[in-house]
Design an enzyme around this catalytic site. Structure first.
Site, PDB file in Angstrom:
ATOM      1  N   TYR A 103      36.997  36.261  31.435  1.00 22.75           N
ATOM      2  CA  TYR A 103      36.346  37.567  31.329  1.00 22.75           C
ATOM      3  C   TYR A 103      36.019  38.104  32.714  1.00 22.75           C
ATOM      4  O   TYR A 103      35.378  37.430  33.522  1.00 22.75           O
ATOM      5  CB  TYR A 103      35.069  37.435  30.511  1.00 22.75           C
ATOM      6  CG  TYR A 103      34.439  38.747  30.143  1.00 22.75           C
ATOM      7  CD1 TYR A 103      34.828  39.418  28.986  1.00 22.75           C
ATOM      8  CD2 TYR A 103      33.455  39.322  30.939  1.00 22.75           C
ATOM      9  CE1 TYR A 103      34.253  40.623  28.639  1.00 22.75           C
ATOM     10  CE2 TYR A 103      32.878  40.529  30.591  1.00 22.75           C
ATOM     11  CZ  TYR A 103      33.279  41.174  29.448  1.00 22.75           C
ATOM     12  OH  TYR A 103      32.709  42.376  29.101  1.00 22.75           O
ATOM     13  N   SER A 104      36.459  39.314  33.002  1.00 21.67           N
ATOM     14  CA  SER A 104      36.205  39.925  34.302  1.00 21.67           C
ATOM     15  C   SER A 104      36.021  41.425  34.144  1.00 21.67           C
ATOM     16  O   SER A 104      36.933  42.127  33.693  1.00 21.67           O
ATOM     17  CB  SER A 104      37.353  39.648  35.273  1.00 21.67           C
ATOM     18  OG  SER A 104      37.171  40.359  36.481  1.00 21.67           O
ATOM     19  N   SER A 151      29.163  46.546  27.600  1.00 21.38           N
ATOM     20  CA  SER A 151      30.598  46.235  27.515  1.00 21.38           C
ATOM     21  C   SER A 151      31.303  46.784  26.292  1.00 21.38           C
ATOM     22  O   SER A 151      32.535  46.723  26.215  1.00 21.38           O
ATOM     23  CB  SER A 151      30.809  44.720  27.597  1.00 21.38           C
ATOM     24  OG  SER A 151      30.619  44.282  28.920  1.00 21.38           O
ATOM     25  N   GLY A 201      27.641  44.017  23.980  1.00 19.25           N
ATOM     26  CA  GLY A 201      27.462  44.538  25.326  1.00 19.25           C
ATOM     27  C   GLY A 201      26.061  44.302  25.829  1.00 19.25           C
ATOM     28  O   GLY A 201      25.101  44.305  25.057  1.00 19.25           O
TER      29      GLY A 201
END
Length: 404
Positions: free
Chosen positions: A193-194, A99, A340
């Site tokens: 969060y998506s 991420s 991430g």
């Protein structure tokens, strides 16, 4: 603002709170709820060497850390780059960043805003008509700060099944999976969060520029900053150059010998603009320094990027999310960056606002053993804040790497 939390892509916070999701970009279930309480840095005499070694001792194949403080760079590693060969892990290894990709994507979007080709508060449907059922009401800003309400496609079992089968996904297919589920909340009314937000943001970049996302990343960020170890291999599992292999823990996947499963070669198409970048610790440090110094986007757009919303209304100060970047408040001050996770890899990269210090910490197992979380968090704390509670400020195993 309300909150719908499912994990922020944060394997460890900038300082020490532990919030690991199981394969954040393709497995279930993701972590939910507020992050657990911080772990203290180890007892008197603890060194960074010992902290990294303790991560490997509980089954993580390799872990590396890089700290840049001004022009001084220190790096440390423990473990191996490849369980098959036993080759020691080097500081210059490439790895998947998960991420952290989102900060790169948000930076490109903001550059387009600076060029007057996009506007943060205009609806996504202006550039991507028909892609989203609620596209007339979801703004570009709401994509980037996770307030759109879009369902996270990685929560759909079809994505996990595709990952297991090494399926190559098209970005529009991932959005369609998300759109087959009800929205989490009306746009702008909560934080949730998506990963879908960043798939849409990647499609937005392509629609505005007329170029593949990989080309825009290369021309706008990778090449200008000299990020020679950074790439966007979005449909191939091959990582070029010297790299660390990533693993699933033994027991999570079936192997003939009961050893961890090497998932380095899984294609990252299910992550795409939400998490497919490959990079190195040096390149991530260079990227965040350039971003926070205003070399990628101007001061006005950097202020937009660092305008944040609370991830958890019950704790509005500790974790806040801007446009593709997270603000973490801890005893060291204010830290900006992201964590991430993607199958086989966990990474964090943060820049401290008070000191200008950047810290990158990466390990090569996701999900990592529960016993690894405290030493990982402590290593992050040690690197970012310096020694506390009687720890020794030891010289890491590698020093003198050129900072630029």
């Amino acid at each position: 603002m309300n909150q719908v939390r499912r994990g922020s892509g944060r394997p460890w916070t900038a300082l020490s709170a532990v919030a690991v999701s199981l394969l954040i970009l393709g497995a279930a279930p993701a972590a939910t709820g507020a992050p657990p309480a911080p772990h203290p840095v180890g007892a008197s005499g603890t060194t960074l060497h010992a902290l990294l070694d303790s991560v490997v001792a509980v089954g993580v194949p390799g872990v590396l850390e890089r700290t840049q403080d001004g022009r001084r760079v220190i790096s440390a590693t423990a473990g191996v780059a490849d369980l098959g060969t036993g080759a020691p892990l080097r500081p210059d290894a490439r790895f998947r960043v998960g991420s952290i990709t989102k900060t790169f994507i948000a930076s490109v979007v903001l550059q387009l805003v600076g060029e007057h080709r996009l506007a943060l508060d205009q609806p996504v449907a202006r550039w991507l008509p028909g892609l989203l059922a609620d596209g007339e009401h979801i703004t570009v800003r709401e994509l980037l700060n996770h307030t759109s309400g879009l369902y996270d496609y990685t929560d759909d079992p079809a994505v996990l099944a595709g990952l297991v089968n090494n399926r190559v996904w098209r970005p529009a297919q991932l959005v369609a999976i998300a759109e087959s589920h009800p929205a989490l909340f009306p746009p702008g009314s909560a934080w949730g969060y998506s990963n879908t937000n960043y798939i849409v943001a990647g499609l937005l970049i392509e629609a505005v520029t007329g170029h593949p996302l990989a080309q825009e990343l290369q021309q706008r960020i990778f090449t200008p900053l000299g990020l020679t170890h950074t790439s966007f291999p979005s449909i191939t599992g091959r990582i070029t150059g010297y790299h660390a292999h990533g693993y699933l823990p033994a027991g999570l996947a079936t192997t003939a010998n009961g050893e961890p499963t090497d998932v380095t070669g899984l294609n990252p198409s299910s992550a795409w603009a939400a998490g497919a970048i490959v990079s190195s610790a040096r390149d991530l440090s260079r990227f965040y320094l350039a971003l926070m110094d205003g070399r990628l986007i101007g001061p006005r757009l950097l202020r937009e990027m660092t305008t944040t919303v609370a991830e958890d209304p019950a704790d509005p100060a500790t974790y806040r999310y801007g446009l593709g970047i997270e603000r973490v408040q801890d005893p060291c001050g204010t830290d900006w960056g992201l964590g991430g996770a993607i199958p086989g890899y966990q990474t964090m990269a943060y820049w401290n606002q008070s000191t200008g210090r950047t810290v990158v910490l990466a390990s090569t197992m996701d999900p990592a053993p529960a016993a690894a979380q405290a030493p990982l968090a402590n290593a992050a704390s040690f690197a970012l804040c310096g020694p506390t509670n009687g720890t020794q400020n030891d010289l890491p195993r590698h020093e003198g790497e050129p900072p630029y």
